[in-house]
Write a protein that holds these residues in place. Structure first.
Motif: not given
Lengths: 384, 348, 290
Positions: A84, A88, A177-179, A182, B50, B136, B140, B143, B152-153, B156, B239, B242-245, B249-250, B253
């Motif tokens: 992401p 951006i 397990d992600d969007d 879901v 950044l 990790f 988990h 989530l 996982a959604r 925002q 951060f 900055y990502l706004s989301f 996943e963002g 690791f």
């Protein structure tokens, strides 16, 4: 105070209003610059590269037909590796530095959601079609148009079909397990309630997992007769092969990100008869054959080889954009393009069902088709 | 005539810098950074932002790894926690961003105690592995607790409004990041010259000797853990904004590894090195992109399919070559240049 | 009961792959004191090479396996000579970071040379389903279990009887003393990297047989890491056993608790273990002297 705020807002939005009087950014007398961001490196390159080819075909076709009102289209492509932050950066760069006219992709679903505020603020038309998730079009953003169908609806349709074809069976489902996972589960839950499904096995796995032995043992011991494989490619393959090993033969349903020929090859004969759902036309249809023929003349051989269903998604989405731009004629602006996109009604892209938008409607909600895998011809055939 | 650099009092030893030029140039840098948002376009500005956020996060790890010698492979866990600790109350429950930032710091700090107490018996790589495991497990749990975190959604996250200032515009947000990064940098520098900082260094260099000097190893290690988690959490919140989301996943690791890379490329143990390292690591992928665009359209055609990976290969090669020829990091390079400047025409 | 048995057997099969990769980790750590973050990538590259060979000479499993082994030897030697040896004597941190850089290079090189699609590695064997009692397993799963046992035996003999094996133990125990005894540390490192690359490569080929080659294969490195920690970072044999334990634990957790806990089971196991024995199940306790 007010003027300063206004200046900041203008600068930040990147909308150099003074320039807009003469010409919208990205448009010159003989050229229109489009841009797209997608993963071209790493494992997700699988969809990114294919998508890129689709956009290129659409643009090459338009250029071959004389361009948009005499202006040739040029595409700028940026790789974000599905990260992401890099999406951006790339989106900012394309708006601010390259000054493109519109986006033909905003990368995947999570990436798209991350750049949505920037795109919305700038007011630049964007057509993200890689991961058409609900968040991209609810609430509708003025300049963001999504061609496709939501995973929720796709899953619902697939389950509805299977529930009517195989009534009274026991169901199992395994999702990521992600969007994406879901969304699949949401669609499944809706169908489960409506058709009173008897779900005996439910689970989630971590993205990138390779071995599904324990999960499939679970599915088998629960006695599932219909199984929804919620993986992408490798995961679905591993699940089906594991079921084969266990000697368990439930009816299997899977989803469009995995609806590529490679999946069938990898699964082997066990793939025969697997149900899939998609909104782009099936591989062996006349429309896709015609598309492939056209594409062969316009892009390189390596690119033709890289094509898959994402190529078609990109092609249709970009074609809608080009069509809207064409209707604007000489006076090509963002405002006009957005208005014209809104007026898109039953547009035939040649690779999926008719595409429509409307005032306040930023999602084309494509009709999905249920397909069945045919291992002999390595293709998916529509079920009717 | 002064023939050397004499330090006669303790205060002189622990002062941030006794050189007027250093102060002057630092002031110039701060002014330049403060002015940057007004001069740069949004694209270049996003790099500045950044780098500032990355530097803040890396400073957090620096306290733990660079100063105390405790290796963490789970740094991303604290960043993630910080981002969620900000996003959940602010975006989901509509609380004030102040609450968000306070939680973004304290939540990771509290969790770090949970991780820290059992793992402080461990040393070196074994500690690194527990922190890795922890990151990790955190991901988990985030989530799984979808009632709180949307699972996982993701969430925002809007840009905050504090002190009656809206940080909605990129310029304002850059200033916020600059403010936080500067405070953090000064904080870290000041910790280093305090009793606590010296104790941490003693733990790093020889823990048995430190113990005989009366330093409570457990307490100081825990303190380093908590401070590090606090700072990282704040960076994580920035951060996320900055990502706004914010999603799990963002925060892959890879970020833990990148944070370590920043410390090592910058020069392990050096605070200045953290700043250099952050700039290097953030800009490195862009160098490839720029080089590619300089080659023009024809080269871009070549890169239509898999060849894009060449850039990632170059990224890895750059890191290897850099460490091969400058294992002391950027700060070593910087020291050489400085010495050359001061001693010229003599070599040493 | 059958369910439990099925879970355990497939767990051992997965664990055998972890075990092989983990042995590679331990081997390098023992000889050089480094954690090689490119272990999973090394195993992926070898699997891809095997796939390329299988594509050109179809139907001869021995040629594929032989070619893959040869490739992994070359890979290990090349990495040691070109990338790692120049770092001798540099800080450990910088050297470990180099292996991370190496991982990035190998990962991208895979996609550069091959593509992002998964491919089936077809060597004409390994996919048949064999029934042991009521449990169905693929022949490659049996083969990987046998290979792990073989590797464990081979390494046990290697460390105990062979000259190089003893030299490696000497270098691990005290590098300076070993050097004074006339042992070339550089050569020992080369042997360790090569052997590690070979067993990682074997694991890669088996994993490709069972789960296809794909650019995600390098994850096996991260997944095998807990196995090494469980067995003891400096214990090659222990790491092999550690892999099996983690594999079975994962399957039991996923089979009886919830599939979603599978991926963190390994980490939970090692956290619990490190609280009790902070140097691994079979690792050597470090004695601190002032």
């Amino acid at each position: 105070m007010l003027s300063r705020k206004a200046t900041i807002a203008l600068l930040a939005s990147g909308m150099f209003a003074y320039a807009a009087h003469a010409q919208q950014q990205g448009v010159t007398a003989n050229e229109i610059l489009l841009g797209e961001v997608e993963p071209l490196t790493g494992p997700p390159a699988l969809l990114g590269i294919a998508y890129n080819v689709g956009t290129k075909v659409a643009i090459a076709e338009a250029n071959a037909a004389g361009g948009v009102d005499g202006r040739k289209l040029r595409l700028l492509t940026d790789d974000d590796g599905y990260v992401p932050t890099r999406t951006i950066q790339s989106v900012r760069k394309m708006i601010e530095v390259d000054k493109i006219f519109a986006f033909t992709s905003l990368s995947g679903s999570g990436q798209g959601l991350a750049v949505l505020p920037i795109v919305e603020k700038a007011g630049i038309p964007a057509m993200p079609a890689i991961g058409p998730v609900t968040g991209l079009y609810t609430p509708p953003r003025k300049s963001v148009f999504v061609v496709g169908q939501s995973y929720e609806e796709g899953m619902y349709q697939l389950v509805r079909h299977l529930a009517t074809s195989f009534p009274g069976k026991k169901w199992g489902i395994l999702t990521q397990d992600d969007d994406y996972g879901v969304a699949l589960r949401t669609g499944f839950a809706r169908a489960q309630q409506e058709f009173k499904l008897n779900v005996v096995s439910e689970g989630e796995y971590k993205k990138g997992q390779q071995d599904f032995s324990s999960e499939m043992l679970r599915v088998r011991s629960a006695g599932a007769e219909v199984f929804m494989a919620g993986g992408v490619i490798g995961e679905n393959v591993a699940m089906v092969k594991e079921l084969e090993k266990l000697g368990s033969k439930p009816v299997v349903g899977m989803f469009w990100p995995g609806r590529v020929t490679a999946t069938l090859k990898l699964m082997g004969p066990a793939s025969d008869g697997i149900y899939a759902v998609d909104y782009v036309d099936p591989d062996n249809s006349a429309t896709i054959a015609a598309f492939t023929e056209r594409a062969k003349k316009l892009v390189s051989e390596a690119e033709v080889k890289a094509m898959n269903r994402y190529t078609l998604a990109a092609y249709a989405s970009t074609k809608v954009l080009i069509e809207a731009m064409r209707r604007c004629g000489k006076n090509l602006t963002w405002a006009c393009t957005i208005t014209e996109l809104e007026k898109t009604k039953n547009f035939e892209s040649g690779v999926m069902g008719p595409i429509s938008f409307g005032p306040g409607v930023r999602f084309s909600s494509q009709a999905v088709r249920i397909m069945k895998a045919d291992f002999a011809t390595l293709s998916f055939k529509p079920v009717q | 005539m002064r023939s050397g650099h004499f330090k006669e009092r303790t205060e002189q030893l622990i002062v941030l810098s006794d050189s007027a030029p250093v102060w002057a140039w630092s002031a110039v840098l701060v002014v330049a950074l403060a002015a940057a948002p007004y001069l740069l376009n949004a694209y270049l500005l996003s790099f500045v932002v950044l780098i500032l956020i990355t530097a803040t996060g890396a400073l957090g790890l620096h306290l733990l790894t660079g100063r105390t010698g405790l290796i963490s492979l789970g740094h991303v866990g604290f960043l993630l926690l910080g981002a969620y600790a900000y996003a959940v109350p602010v975006a989901k429950y509509g609380l004030s961003p102040f609450v968000g930032f306070a939680l973004a710091g304290t939540a990771p700090a509290l969790v770090s105690v949970l991780v820290g107490i059992p793992s402080l018996r461990l040393k070196g790589l074994y500690l690194a592995i527990t922190t890795l495991a922890f990151s990790f497990i955190i991901a988990h749990l985030v989530l799984q607790m979808s009632w709180l975190t949307n699972g996982a959604r993701g969430i925002q996250v809007p840009r905050p409004e504090m002190f009656g200032i809206s940080f909605d515009s990129d310029i304002r947000f850059a200033q916020l990041c600059l403010f936080v990064a500067t405070i953090t940098l000064f904080g870290v520098l000041n910790i280093e010259r305090s009793r606590v900082g010296r104790a941490l260094m003693a733990v790093r260099d020889n823990d048995i000797a430190a113990r005989t000097m009366g330093i409570n190893l457990q307490a100081y290690k825990l303190r380093a853990f908590m401070t590090s988690a606090f700072v990282s959490g704040i960076a994580g919140a920035l951060f996320g904004i900055y990502l706004s989301f914010v999603t799990v996943e963002g925060f892959p690791f890879l970020m833990s590894i990148e944070a370590l890379a920043i410390l090592i490329v910058g020069g392990l143990g050096s605070t200045l090195g953290v700043v250099f390292g952050s700039i290097f690591i953030v800009l490195l992928p862009e160098v490839g992109r720029t080089a590619l665009s300089l080659l023009g359209e024809n080269a871009a055609k070549l890169f239509s399919t898999g060849a894009n990976e060449l850039r990632s290969v170059l990224y890895g090669v750059a890191i290897i070559l850099f460490l091969r020829f400058e294992p002391r990091g950027l700060v070593g390079l910087w020291g050489d240049r400085k010495r050359l400047w001061v001693n010229w025409p003599l070599r040493f | 009961m059958q369910y439990l048995l099925d879970q355990v057997i497939s767990g051992i099969a997965v664990g055998a792959i972890y075990g092989l990769v983990a042995m590679g980790f331990a081997l390098i750590y023992k000889a050089t004191g480094l954690v090689n973050f490119a272990q999973g990538e090394m195993s992926m590259i070898t699997a891809y090479i095997a796939w390329s060979i299988a594509g050109t000479v179809s139907g001869n499993p021995w040629l594929v396996v032989g070619g893959a082994l040869a490739a992994s030897v070359v890979l290990g030697l090349a990495i040691e000579r070109v990338v790692m040896r120049p770092m001798l004597g540099e800080p450990v941190f910088a050297t470990v970071m180099v292996t991370i850089g190496l991982a990035v290079v190998l990962r991208s090189a895979t996609l550069l040379i091959w593509d992002a699609y998964p491919h089936a590695l077809d060597i004409g064997a390994g996919r048949e389903i064999v029934h042991i009692g009521d449990t169905g397993v693929r022949s490659a799963q049996l083969a990987v279990m046998a290979t792990l046992l073989l590797a464990l035996g081979a390494f046990w003999a290697f460390f105990r009887y062979s000259r190089i094996g003893k030299a490696m133990r000497a270098v691990a125990a005290d590098e300076r003393a070993a050097k004074l005894m006339g042992i070339s540390a550089a050569r020992i490192h080369a042997v360790a990297w090569t052997a590690s690359s070979v067993i990682a490569g074997i694991a890669g080929v088996f994993s490709a047989l069972l789960y296809d080659v794909s650019p995600n294969m390098f994850h096996v490195g991260l997944k095998s890491f807990p196995a090494t920690i469980l067995g003891g970072l400096d214990s090659v044999l222990g790491s092999g056993f550690g892999g099996v334990i983690i594999g079975v634990a994962e399957n039991l957790a996923a089979g009886y608790l919830a599939p979603s806990v599978k991926e963190i089971t390994g980490f939970i196991v090692i956290i619990a273990m490190l609280m009790i024995r902070p140097f691994g199940l079979f690792g050597e306790r470090e004695i601190e002297r002032v």
